[in-house]
Design a protein around this motif. Sequence first.
Motif, PDB file in Angstrom:
ATOM      1  N   ALA A  91     -38.670  -2.459  19.785  1.00 20.19           N
ATOM      2  CA  ALA A  91     -38.795  -3.459  20.847  1.00 20.19           C
ATOM      3  C   ALA A  91     -39.590  -4.678  20.411  1.00 20.19           C
ATOM      4  N   GLU A  92     -40.536  -4.487  19.475  1.00 19.30           N
ATOM      5  CA  GLU A  92     -41.353  -5.610  19.033  1.00 19.30           C
ATOM      6  C   GLU A  92     -40.538  -6.612  18.222  1.00 19.30           C
ATOM      7  N   LEU A  93     -39.447  -6.168  17.631  1.00 19.09           N
ATOM      8  CA  LEU A  93     -38.610  -7.052  16.819  1.00 19.09           C
ATOM      9  C   LEU A  93     -37.297  -7.336  17.538  1.00 19.09           C
ATOM     10  N   CYS A  94     -37.409  -7.711  18.785  1.00 20.04           N
ATOM     11  CA  CYS A  94     -36.219  -8.021  19.585  1.00 20.04           C
ATOM     12  C   CYS A  94     -36.474  -9.277  20.407  1.00 20.04           C
ATOM     13  N   SER A  95     -35.639 -10.268  20.237  1.00 19.55           N
ATOM     14  CA  SER A  95     -35.669 -11.416  21.146  1.00 19.55           C
ATOM     15  C   SER A  95     -34.617 -11.282  22.235  1.00 19.55           C
ATOM     16  N   PHE A  96     -33.776 -10.253  22.134  1.00 19.27           N
ATOM     17  CA  PHE A  96     -32.941  -9.836  23.257  1.00 19.27           C
ATOM     18  C   PHE A  96     -32.769  -8.323  23.179  1.00 19.27           C
ATOM     19  N   HIS A  97     -32.469  -7.713  24.331  1.00 18.40           N
ATOM     20  CA  HIS A  97     -32.306  -6.266  24.401  1.00 18.40           C
ATOM     21  C   HIS A  97     -30.923  -5.934  24.929  1.00 18.40           C
ATOM     22  N   SER A  98     -30.361  -4.856  24.439  1.00 23.55           N
ATOM     23  CA  SER A  98     -29.085  -4.360  24.954  1.00 23.55           C
ATOM     24  C   SER A  98     -29.377  -3.349  26.051  1.00 23.55           C
ATOM     25  N   PRO A  99     -29.009  -3.635  27.297  1.00 25.65           N
ATOM     26  CA  PRO A  99     -29.363  -2.744  28.394  1.00 25.65           C
ATOM     27  C   PRO A  99     -28.453  -1.532  28.476  1.00 25.65           C
ATOM     28  N   ALA A 100     -28.870  -0.540  29.246  1.00 28.03           N
ATOM     29  CA  ALA A 100     -27.964   0.522  29.662  1.00 28.03           C
ATOM     30  C   ALA A 100     -27.015  -0.076  30.699  1.00 28.03           C
ATOM     31  N   VAL A 101     -25.740   0.263  30.614  1.00 27.27           N
ATOM     32  CA  VAL A 101     -24.740  -0.423  31.434  1.00 27.27           C
ATOM     33  C   VAL A 101     -23.915   0.581  32.225  1.00 27.27           C
ATOM     34  N   VAL A 102     -23.701   0.246  33.499  1.00 23.68           N
ATOM     35  CA  VAL A 102     -22.718   0.941  34.333  1.00 23.68           C
ATOM     36  C   VAL A 102     -21.592  -0.056  34.567  1.00 23.68           C
ATOM     37  N   GLN A 103     -20.364   0.309  34.215  1.00 25.95           N
ATOM     38  CA  GLN A 103     -19.256  -0.636  34.307  1.00 25.95           C
ATOM     39  C   GLN A 103     -18.146  -0.080  35.174  1.00 25.95           C
ATOM     40  N   ARG A 104     -17.709  -0.940  36.107  1.00 30.34           N
ATOM     41  CA  ARG A 104     -16.556  -0.659  36.949  1.00 30.34           C
ATOM     42  C   ARG A 104     -15.633  -1.868  36.857  1.00 30.34           C
ATOM     43  N   GLY A 105     -14.758  -1.874  35.864  1.00 28.79           N
ATOM     44  CA  GLY A 105     -13.894  -3.019  35.656  1.00 28.79           C
ATOM     45  C   GLY A 105     -14.713  -4.253  35.319  1.00 28.79           C
ATOM     46  N   LEU A 106     -14.474  -5.340  36.081  1.00 27.14           N
ATOM     47  CA  LEU A 106     -15.210  -6.584  35.848  1.00 27.14           C
ATOM     48  C   LEU A 106     -16.667  -6.494  36.290  1.00 27.14           C
ATOM     49  N   LEU A 107     -16.975  -5.512  37.108  1.00 31.63           N
ATOM     50  CA  LEU A 107     -18.339  -5.368  37.623  1.00 31.63           C
ATOM     51  C   LEU A 107     -19.193  -4.588  36.641  1.00 31.63           C
ATOM     52  N   GLN A 108     -20.291  -5.190  36.231  1.00 31.41           N
ATOM     53  CA  GLN A 108     -21.226  -4.517  35.342  1.00 31.41           C
ATOM     54  C   GLN A 108     -22.617  -4.530  35.956  1.00 31.41           C
ATOM     55  N   VAL A 109     -23.302  -3.414  35.844  1.00 30.66           N
ATOM     56  CA  VAL A 109     -24.696  -3.314  36.260  1.00 30.66           C
ATOM     57  C   VAL A 109     -25.502  -2.972  35.012  1.00 30.66           C
TER      58      VAL A 109
ATOM     59  N   MET B  11     -35.208   5.796  27.729  1.00 35.25           N
ATOM     60  CA  MET B  11     -34.742   7.012  28.388  1.00 35.25           C
ATOM     61  C   MET B  11     -34.785   6.863  29.909  1.00 35.25           C
ATOM     62  N   LEU B  12     -35.746   6.109  30.409  1.00 33.87           N
ATOM     63  CA  LEU B  12     -35.800   5.843  31.846  1.00 33.87           C
ATOM     64  C   LEU B  12     -34.592   5.008  32.266  1.00 33.87           C
ATOM     65  N   ALA B  13     -34.252   3.995  31.473  1.00 34.45           N
ATOM     66  CA  ALA B  13     -33.077   3.173  31.789  1.00 34.45           C
ATOM     67  C   ALA B  13     -31.814   4.034  31.818  1.00 34.45           C
ATOM     68  N   ARG B  14     -31.703   4.963  30.884  1.00 32.74           N
ATOM     69  CA  ARG B  14     -30.520   5.844  30.863  1.00 32.74           C
ATOM     70  C   ARG B  14     -30.501   6.772  32.073  1.00 32.74           C
ATOM     71  N   HIS B  15     -31.684   7.214  32.478  1.00 37.29           N
ATOM     72  CA  HIS B  15     -31.769   8.068  33.668  1.00 37.29           C
ATOM     73  C   HIS B  15     -31.288   7.318  34.910  1.00 37.29           C
ATOM     74  N   VAL B  16     -31.715   6.061  35.052  1.00 39.39           N
ATOM     75  CA  VAL B  16     -31.269   5.251  36.185  1.00 39.39           C
ATOM     76  C   VAL B  16     -29.768   5.013  36.106  1.00 39.39           C
ATOM     77  N   ARG B  17     -29.265   4.801  34.881  1.00 38.75           N
ATOM     78  CA  ARG B  17     -27.826   4.598  34.732  1.00 38.75           C
ATOM     79  C   ARG B  17     -27.045   5.828  35.210  1.00 38.75           C
ATOM     80  N   ARG B  18     -27.520   7.005  34.856  1.00 35.37           N
ATOM     81  CA  ARG B  18     -26.819   8.219  35.296  1.00 35.37           C
ATOM     82  C   ARG B  18     -26.795   8.325  36.813  1.00 35.37           C
ATOM     83  N   GLN B  19     -27.896   7.928  37.454  1.00 38.65           N
ATOM     84  CA  GLN B  19     -27.915   7.957  38.909  1.00 38.65           C
ATOM     85  C   GLN B  19     -26.907   6.975  39.498  1.00 38.65           C
TER      86      GLN B  19
END
Length: 495
Positions: free
Chosen positions: A108-126, A136-144
């Motif tokens: 994380a210290e060597l990142c000027s951007f981050h790739s998020p966990a993504v939920v995708q429904r066609g054109l809709l992305q969260v 791991m918390l982001a992945r947990h929220v994604r599963r929910q």
Amino acid sequence: MTASLFPLFADLRNRTVLVVGGGAVAERKVEALLQAGALPQVGSPDLSEGLRRWLEAGRIRWRAGTFDEEWLDEAWLVIAATDDSAVNRQVYDAATSRRILANVVDDAELCSFHSPAVVQRGLLQVAISSGGGAPMLARHVRRQLETLLDDSLGTLAEVLTRQRDAIRARLPDLGLRRRFFEKLLAGPLPRLLRRQLDATQADAYLHGLLEKENPALPAGSVVLVGAGPGDPGLVTLNALRAMNEADVILHDRLVSAEVLRLARRDAIRIEVGKSAGRHSTSQDEIHALMLEHARQGKRVVRLKGGDPFVFGRGGEELEFLRAHDVPFEVIPGITAAVACAAYAGIPLTHRDHAQSLRLVTAHCKDSLSALDEGGVDWSAMAQEKQTLAVYMGVAGLEKVREQLLLAGAAPHLPFALVENGSRPQQRVITGTLASLPESARHHRVQSPALLILGEVAALADSLHWFGAAPLAAPELSANPQHSDNLGAPTLPQAA
């Protein structure tokens, strides 16, 4: 406090993205880039089997060898996915020097951007991000979210995309379009799509709804909303709905930043607070603002700390709106006396100590000195077996003590001053009536603070549960006549 990341969806179609690394991790990153329409270039001495297949299919380019800064010449973004920390650092430094956003996988210290966990429904992305600190918390929220978001949302996004121009042509006003979408999304169309409504049927249904819409500017309205004492968890569901439907929000100064963050981000926000010693917005100015925006067809939320009808001038504002034929509604909030007492562990009524409750304000209509107006029944306020909750009284504690003692209240009557009640910085000061103003000065009590007087106030010492334990009053003279010799700071003015 670490700054949060700025959420951003990048359009990488036909744009070059450099991925340094040729293993399984790099392969996953390249797959996501291909789905986004990017043109991945992979720099590595060797390639995984999956990367070789994409190379043979002409979907990626390969920069064979070790990292060379020239690889960055065409890149819009860079991802470093090697197992060599020195190489990853070299990639990050080189990209940063060129002002190219870079991501080093799992660093994380060597990142000027981050790739998020993504939920995708066609054109809709969260997208869900923890700023790289807790993936791991982001992945947990994604599963929910995966279980909550129906696949039909993707179909709905496609329908709305196809009909976007038709909707804008029929409803050119942004406010009208927003209200149309609110009705549309709350109506039967999402449910019909879950039943496998086909694209032609969905388009026809939406067109039917559009034809019924009146493109004329609607009448505006005002909603008086109680924001509670500050804890956003105390905001009601109806209040949350109103804040997310608002075009304009007129809010008091003491409405917390946490509560304001719950509101629609693109709503116009105007602070209309009142306080002593600072610029204030008069009640007439507030009335004029409500009327001005409502007559423009806007949905106005008048957001008040606590409850609009408990020392919030809600009645005056409704009288004004009624006189000018402006539609209105009221959404109550948790008033300061109830919230501050609860968060301080003080029951406002108690079978052993208090059979009644009085809510008192130190402010009147045209001044900040209601306690000096002569209309206060101090004898009634000094009665036993009751609780007094004094709003906006920080600057009038001397008067409260003087008049209550003269009316026969006991010098040892317990008090509790609750400062910033329900907020993370809450403080509670407890003591007895005899030393009330000196205690406030000693602890430099600032507004917003609520004064609670009565036997129940003593229970704060044993029943507190939120924040720090109550602060005891200092050992001061019980004789009010001696208070001038304490050298205490001047009592702060109410805000």
